[in-house]
Write an enzyme that holds these catalytic residues in place. Structure first.
Site, PDB file in Angstrom:
ATOM      1  CG  ASP A  83      -1.955   1.001   1.303  1.00 27.84           C
ATOM      2  OD1 ASP A  83      -2.405   1.424   0.221  1.00 27.84           O
ATOM      3  OD2 ASP A  83      -2.372   1.389   2.419  1.00 27.84           O
ATOM      4  CG  HIS A  84      -0.424   4.826   0.126  1.00 27.46           C
ATOM      5  ND1 HIS A  84      -0.836   5.824  -0.728  1.00 27.46           N
ATOM      6  CD2 HIS A  84      -1.535   4.424   0.793  1.00 27.46           C
ATOM      7  CE1 HIS A  84      -2.141   6.019  -0.583  1.00 27.46           C
ATOM      8  NE2 HIS A  84      -2.596   5.177   0.332  1.00 27.46           N
ATOM      9  CB  ALA A 217     -13.038   3.427   1.131  1.00 29.80           C
ATOM     10  CB  SER A 218     -12.451   4.064   7.029  1.00 28.72           C
ATOM     11  OG  SER A 218     -11.561   2.970   7.045  1.00 28.72           O
ATOM     12  CB  ILE A 259     -11.222  -0.708   4.878  1.00 24.84           C
ATOM     13  CG1 ILE A 259     -12.352  -0.299   3.919  1.00 24.84           C
ATOM     14  CG2 ILE A 259     -11.677  -0.617   6.340  1.00 24.84           C
ATOM     15  CD1 ILE A 259     -13.529  -1.234   3.885  1.00 24.84           C
ATOM     16  CB  THR A 261      -9.740   4.856   9.384  1.00 25.36           C
ATOM     17  OG1 THR A 261      -8.616   5.615   8.918  1.00 25.36           O
ATOM     18  CG2 THR A 261     -10.425   5.600  10.507  1.00 25.36           C
ATOM     19  NE  ARG A 264      -4.445   2.898  11.087  1.00 28.24           N
ATOM     20  CZ  ARG A 264      -3.498   3.758  10.747  1.00 28.24           C
ATOM     21  NH1 ARG A 264      -3.500   4.971  11.240  1.00 28.24           N
ATOM     22  NH2 ARG A 264      -2.545   3.413   9.898  1.00 28.24           N
TER      23      ARG A 264
HETATM   24  P1  13P Z   1      -8.919   4.876   5.531  1.00 27.13           P
HETATM   25  O1  13P Z   1      -8.045   5.769   6.350  1.00 27.13           O
HETATM   26  O2  13P Z   1     -10.187   5.546   5.137  1.00 27.13           O
HETATM   27  O3  13P Z   1      -9.178   3.565   6.184  1.00 27.13           O
HETATM   28  O4  13P Z   1      -8.143   4.567   4.153  1.00 27.13           O
HETATM   29  C1  13P Z   1      -7.159   3.569   4.109  1.00 27.13           C
HETATM   30  C2  13P Z   1      -6.390   3.590   2.842  1.00 27.13           C
HETATM   31  O5  13P Z   1      -6.724   4.228   1.877  1.00 27.13           O
HETATM   32  C3  13P Z   1      -5.168   2.772   2.809  1.00 27.13           C
HETATM   33  O6  13P Z   1      -4.475   2.933   1.614  1.00 27.13           O
HETATM   34  O1  G3H Z   2      -3.291   4.937   3.565  1.00 27.25           O
HETATM   35  C1  G3H Z   2      -2.675   4.756   4.589  1.00 27.25           C
HETATM   36  C2  G3H Z   2      -2.913   3.605   5.471  1.00 27.25           C
HETATM   37  O2  G3H Z   2      -3.929   3.889   6.388  1.00 27.25           O
HETATM   38  C3  G3H Z   2      -1.641   3.167   6.119  1.00 27.25           C
HETATM   39  O3  G3H Z   2      -1.279   4.027   7.120  1.00 27.25           O
HETATM   40  O4  G3H Z   2       1.184   4.448   6.827  1.00 27.25           O
HETATM   41  O5  G3H Z   2       0.054   4.721   9.058  1.00 27.25           O
HETATM   42  O6  G3H Z   2       0.397   2.430   8.085  1.00 27.25           O
HETATM   43  P1  G3H Z   2       0.193   3.901   7.823  1.00 27.25           P
HETATM   44 ZN    ZN Z   3      -4.555   4.895   0.827  1.00 26.69          ZN
END
Ligand code: 13P
Ligand code: G3H
Ligand code: ZN
Length: 316
Positions: A83-84, A217-218, A259, A261, A264
């Site tokens: 992710d990212h 998308a949370s 998802i 957040t 969490r």
């Molecule tokens: P949320 O913060 O809405 O859960 O998004 C998570 C997300 O986009 C992770 O890449």
């Molecule tokens: O989009 C981000 C995710 O919620 C991951 O967050 O870099 O704090 O693990 P993090």
């Molecule tokens: Zn993201």
């Protein structure tokens, strides 16, 4: 079944009007809660790992946890996704580590640089059978390692539908994260929640058959927000994306919904409740176990919002 890429999942999700849940994993209990839910609901799943998660849990620990999750759930298609990813080197490392999908997030760079970096990741990943998610337009909210803009400014940085065909053609990416009014984290809107469905629709028309991704998308579920605030937390202004909007997007070209957040908040609410109701409790299995159970219930619910419950077989 071994880890799978997103290819078949997205084909089926696009064709049949649902989205795959992409849940962020950071430890054992989160992973177990998600896997228990997808097992019961027979849903395909994307387990995604951020740079922060790799640093927190350790690359090998997370990999080992996911390996067991896959082994114990042979009927569930599981994708392990970065992710990212923010650099070519990180994406390369994850491809080399056996991830089946990576995201290169170069959306904060100018268009040409976003194209150049994304293309470089695509060339490396595709040569090794790994799918690539890219991003165009900018989301709001700031996470530990994710560059974002102020949630107030999201509507100024939406994806420009006129750029998407050139971007996808030049980069060769497999899916595209778009900015459509969402933000990362628990404070997505100040008043009425609003998504740019016109952007989702316009991008979808420009790229027929191509899977889109919704980050941020949370929903900031009221039950968890209330518990957190009741038991000593302080998140009075937290606000997320209504689940009706997620379901609507899932029926459009959005095939992956991210998802974190909500996981969490389910975790925090459950742990706070155990501490408040049983101040003498000091066995981590009691409060982490409660969190794992809450995650499972929450994810089961999300799978029906996304429409992917029962879709494991067709995505295999
Ligand atoms: P949320 O913060 O809405 O859960 O998004 C998570 C997300 O986009 C992770 O890449
Ligand atoms: O989009 C981000 C995710 O919620 C991951 O967050 O870099 O704090 O693990 P993090
Ligand atoms: Zn993201």
């Amino acid at each position: 079944m071994a880890l799978v890429s997103t290819k078949k999942m997205f084909q089926m999700a696009y064709k049949n009007g649902y989205a795959i849940g992409a849940f962020n994993v950071n430890n054992l209990e989160i992973t177990q809660g998600i896997m228990a839910a997808v097992k019961e609901e027979k849903a395909p799943v994307i387990l995604q790992i951020s740079k922060g998660a790799r640093e927190y849990a350790g690359i090998s620990y997370l990999r080992a946890i996911i390996d067991v999750a896959v082994k114990e759930n042979p009927d569930i298609p599981v994708c392990m996704h970065l992710d990212h990813g923010d650099t070519f080197e990180l994406c390369k490392q994850c491809v080399d580590d056996g991830y089946t999908s990576v995201m290169i997030d170069a959306s904060h760079f100018p268009f040409e640089e976003n194209v150049r970096l994304t293309r470089k990741v695509v060339e490396y990943a595709h040569a090794r059978g790994v799918a690539v998610e890219a991003e165009l337009g900018q989301l709001g909210g700031i996470e530990e390692h994710v560059v974002g803009i102020s949630a107030d400014d999201v509507f100024k940085h939406l994806t420009d539908p006129n750029q998407v065909v050139e971007f996808v053609e030049k980069t060769g990416c497999d899916s595209l994260a778009i900015a459509c009014g969402t933000s990362h984290g628990a404070y997505k809107f100040k008043s009425e929640p609003k998504l740019a469905f016109d952007v989702i629709e316009a991008v979808g028309k420009k790229l027929p058959g191509f899977p889109l991704v919704m980050h941020g998308a949370s929903s900031v579920l009221p039950e968890f927000k209330e518990l957190i605030n009741k038991y000593g937390g302080k998140m009075p202004d937290a606000m997320g994306v209504p689940e009706s909007a997620i379901s609507r997007a899932a029926k459009m070209a959005v095939c992956k919904v991210n998802i974190d957040t909500d996981l969490r908040m389910a975790t925090t609410a459950s742990i706070r409740r155990v501490f408040a109701e049983k101040p003498g409790e000091f066995d981590p299995r009691k409060y982490l176990g409660a969190a794992r159970e809450a995650i499972k219930d929450m994810v089961k619910h999300k799978l029906s919002v996304l429409g992917c419950a029962g879709k494991a077989t067709e995505c295999s």
